[in-house]
Scaffold this motif. Structure first.
Motif, PDB file in Angstrom:
ATOM      1  N   LEU A   1      -3.620  -1.022  -6.051  1.00 35.28           N
ATOM      2  CA  LEU A   1      -3.635  -0.415  -4.726  1.00 35.28           C
ATOM      3  C   LEU A   1      -4.915  -0.812  -3.993  1.00 35.28           C
ATOM      4  CD1 LEU A   1      -2.681   1.471  -2.484  1.00 35.28           C
ATOM      5  CD2 LEU A   1      -3.573   3.392  -3.838  1.00 35.28           C
TER       6      LEU A   1
ATOM      7  N   GLY B   1       0.713   3.476  -3.191  1.00 36.55           N
ATOM      8  CA  GLY B   1       0.174   4.799  -2.901  1.00 36.55           C
ATOM      9  C   GLY B   1       1.082   5.899  -3.430  1.00 36.55           C
ATOM     10  N   ARG B   2       2.391   5.701  -3.275  1.00 43.13           N
ATOM     11  CA  ARG B   2       3.342   6.668  -3.840  1.00 43.13           C
ATOM     12  C   ARG B   2       3.286   6.645  -5.360  1.00 43.13           C
ATOM     13  NH1 ARG B   2       8.962   5.511  -1.380  1.00 43.13           N
ATOM     14  NH2 ARG B   2       9.551   7.063  -2.936  1.00 43.13           N
TER      15      ARG B   2
ATOM     16  N   LEU C   1      -5.388  -2.849  -0.491  1.00 43.03           N
ATOM     17  CA  LEU C   1      -6.205  -2.322   0.617  1.00 43.03           C
ATOM     18  C   LEU C   1      -7.258  -3.346   1.044  1.00 43.03           C
ATOM     19  CD1 LEU C   1      -6.554   1.305  -0.726  1.00 43.03           C
ATOM     20  CD2 LEU C   1      -5.547   0.688   1.487  1.00 43.03           C
TER      21      LEU C   1
ATOM     22  N   ASP D   1      -1.293   9.560 -11.597  1.00 40.96           N
ATOM     23  CA  ASP D   1      -2.707   9.347 -11.255  1.00 40.96           C
ATOM     24  C   ASP D   1      -3.563   9.098 -12.489  1.00 40.96           C
ATOM     25  OD1 ASP D   1      -2.747  11.866 -12.349  1.00 40.96           O
ATOM     26  OD2 ASP D   1      -3.695  12.837 -10.622  1.00 40.96           O
TER      27      ASP D   1
ATOM     28  N   GLN E   1       0.519   8.722  -6.554  1.00 42.17           N
ATOM     29  CA  GLN E   1       0.795  10.148  -6.357  1.00 42.17           C
ATOM     30  C   GLN E   1       1.551  10.719  -7.554  1.00 42.17           C
ATOM     31  OE1 GLN E   1       2.983  10.310  -2.680  1.00 42.17           O
ATOM     32  NE2 GLN E   1       1.132  10.672  -1.461  1.00 42.17           N
TER      33      GLN E   1
ATOM     34  N   MET F   1     -10.476   3.502  -4.122  1.00 43.41           N
ATOM     35  CA  MET F   1      -9.462   3.306  -5.165  1.00 43.41           C
ATOM     36  C   MET F   1     -10.051   2.582  -6.383  1.00 43.41           C
ATOM     37  SD  MET F   1      -6.809   4.869  -4.201  1.00 43.41           S
ATOM     38  CE  MET F   1      -7.628   5.991  -3.080  1.00 43.41           C
TER      39      MET F   1
ATOM     40  N   ILE G   1       0.836  -1.200   0.000  1.00 44.15           N
ATOM     41  CA  ILE G   1       0.000   0.000   0.000  1.00 44.15           C
ATOM     42  C   ILE G   1       0.873   1.253   0.000  1.00 44.15           C
ATOM     43  CG2 ILE G   1      -1.614   1.344   1.428  1.00 44.15           C
ATOM     44  CD1 ILE G   1      -2.757  -1.479   2.302  1.00 44.15           C
ATOM     45  N   GLU G   2       1.932   1.226   0.779  1.00 44.99           N
ATOM     46  CA  GLU G   2       2.841   2.389   0.840  1.00 44.99           C
ATOM     47  C   GLU G   2       3.422   2.702  -0.534  1.00 44.99           C
ATOM     48  OE1 GLU G   2       7.301   3.368   2.542  1.00 44.99           O
ATOM     49  OE2 GLU G   2       6.094   1.885   3.620  1.00 44.99           O
TER      50      GLU G   2
ATOM     51  N   GLN H   1     -11.396   2.250   1.954  1.00 43.50           N
ATOM     52  CA  GLN H   1     -10.353   2.824   1.103  1.00 43.50           C
ATOM     53  C   GLN H   1     -10.237   2.042  -0.208  1.00 43.50           C
ATOM     54  OE1 GLN H   1      -7.333   2.549   4.203  1.00 43.50           O
ATOM     55  NE2 GLN H   1      -7.043   4.767   4.028  1.00 43.50           N
TER      56      GLN H   1
END
Length: 184
Positions: free
Chosen positions: A133, A117-118, A137, A124, A121, A149, A113-114, A145
């Motif tokens: 992602l 998630g980056r 989750l 997108d 960012q 997504m 997820i980390e 969440q």
């Protein structure tokens, strides 16, 4: 970072309730049970990564190599390959996503997820990044969440079958069967 048109990525696992191979076959992308020779597959045969055009840079080639390592179950080597790319380009969304997939495959969902998630960012515009992602989750028991997504993935690509299936699985897990059945 702009969306990388070279790749479509899937984070498939043998224990998943659906497979990208089945999804692609349902869409007619696979005829007669075969696939293109440039697909990167998991040990179970699920498509992890499909090249859609020729690789043109050393970084792209390194990402393809990392995905091939993931597909062959060499997760430590894949993690090292992604780390090498990220050492030079720390904001490379494709490398962050691949590193997230590496963690996903060994069930380290918080790390997946980390990194994923980056990745979203910095890019997108990739429905695959959002979908993977979201699946991470879901696996980490964060359904609200995950739904968010999956919705973002579907906003980018409304016909994205894996996002519909993933959303249906989350809704099913939440006991919202009528809504889930509408997605299947």
């Amino acid at each position: 970072m702009d969306s990388d048109p070279n790749f479509r990525q899937f984070s498939e696992r043998p224990d998943r309730p659906y497979s990208s191979r089945g999804a692609l076959k349902a869409r007619g992308a696979l005829k007669g049970g075969t696939s293109r020779s440039n697909d990167v597959r998991s040990p179970a045969g699920d498509i992890l990564f499909e090249r859609t055009r020729f690789v043109t840079t050393a970084t792209e080639a390194s990402i393809v190599k990392a995905m091939q390592l993931i597909g062959s179950g060499r997760y430590g080597d894949a993690e090292a390959a992604c780390g090498k790319i990220l050492g030079k380009q720390p904001n490379n969304a494709a490398a962050l996503h691949a590193l997230g997939l590496t963690h996903y495959m060994v069930r380290r969902y918080d790390k997946a997820i980390e990194y994923m998630g980056r990745a979203v960012q910095f890019d997108d515009t990739s429905p695959q990044y959002f979908c993977n992602l979201a699946e991470s989750l879901r696996r980490a028991q964060r359904p609200d969440q995950a739904i968010e997504m999956f919705e973002k993935a579907l906003a980018l690509k409304p016909e994205y079958l894996l996002a519909h299936l993933g959303m249906a699985n989350v809704l099913r897990d939440l006991g919202r069967r009528p809504e889930a059945m509408a997605r299947y």
